[in-house]
Scaffold this active site. Sequence first.
Site, mmCIF file in Angstrom:
data_model
loop_
_atom_site.group_PDB
_atom_site.id
_atom_site.type_symbol
_atom_site.label_atom_id
_atom_site.label_comp_id
_atom_site.label_asym_id
_atom_site.label_seq_id
_atom_site.Cartn_x
_atom_site.Cartn_y
_atom_site.Cartn_z
ATOM 1 N NE ARG A 219 12.559 33.382 6.182
ATOM 2 C CZ ARG A 219 11.633 32.536 6.647
ATOM 3 N NH1 ARG A 219 11.740 32.016 7.863
ATOM 4 N NH2 ARG A 219 10.602 32.231 5.920
ATOM 5 C CD GLU A 326 12.513 27.940 15.014
ATOM 6 O OE1 GLU A 326 11.381 27.534 14.675
ATOM 7 O OE2 GLU A 326 12.706 28.979 15.672
#
Length: 339
Positions: A219, A326
């Site tokens: 992440r 995103e």
Amino acid sequence: MTLAAGLELYWQAPADAMAGAQCLGVMRFGGAGAVLPANLPCLQVDTPTLQPVPCWQAAWTTDAALESGIHGEVRYRRGGGLLFGVLRVREAEFAGEDVAGALQRAAAHAYRQLFAAVDALGHPGLLRVWNYLPRINAIEHGSERYRQFNAGRQDAFAACGRALSGEVPAACALGSAGGDLVLAFLASTGRPRAVENPRQVSAYDYPVDYGPRSPTFSRAALLQHGGATLLFVSGTASIVGHRTVHLGDVRAQTRETLANIEAVLDEAARVGGGPRLPAAALGYIAYVRHTADLPAVRAEVDTHLGEQARVVYVQADVCRADLLVEIEASGGHPIQGCD
Ligand code: 3EB
């Protein structure tokens, strides 16, 4: 040029700054833009910018002495412990007798080239990879192209002796409007640390519903560099656990994405042991699937980050068909040229 971080992000850098000796590499979205030195790694992404400019470009600059080169199919510059590289792979060259496997083999080839370069050049710490491929959500030969890409990426990580979970790089994977599979990456002599998001299942642990081979990325990635802590937040979306949430609601998806980025910033501070970066201190790229959603995304981003926030908007398909937005970010380095 600041001395402390040794790495700086320069948005819409003038041509002379990109042509100069302190430019590590360039990422460019949209049109062709100014002609750059042939030995400067430049990732050209064929996808429209939603900025009032035909071409949006960001230069990574550094005060270190730089050296340019080509290793295999990777064009790179390196210096001061960092290496920026780019490569482009023609999928058609991997068709062979098994057309269905072409994208998977092209992705595997790209990542094997990448790992061969970073290992041979003494920068094995792969920090961040940017991936762009056309028709990312198209189903071809029975599976979604993003899933084929994931399989090839994972093949190369395994073949090159890299971990498939845990210490994996930060990344993003977006759909381009056309052209080849293109990758840019940052690698280091030092060892980056991977950061996960407690609100999300790690991507490398996604259940098989999202594809038989899970995506290989973390992440976020942290790197101690030049007295600073660099942070690269992967492409982040409206996913909680492993599920897409807020189907069809771009405003709610944007808010969830920003909540996920806040959670990654909390976790990065815990992992890195340093001060927690405020979200407004980072620089962002927001990928918006439908151009018509730009005002809605921008309104939510401005509400959350403030109107001074440094955000560039690009149109791109996101890697799950139900994701409308995103957002990626980086911080811990100065950002020039965006006030
Ligand atoms: C997600 O969280 C959304 O395949 O490299 C985000 C960041 C996403 C990186 C990648 C995919 C990738 O699953 C998609």
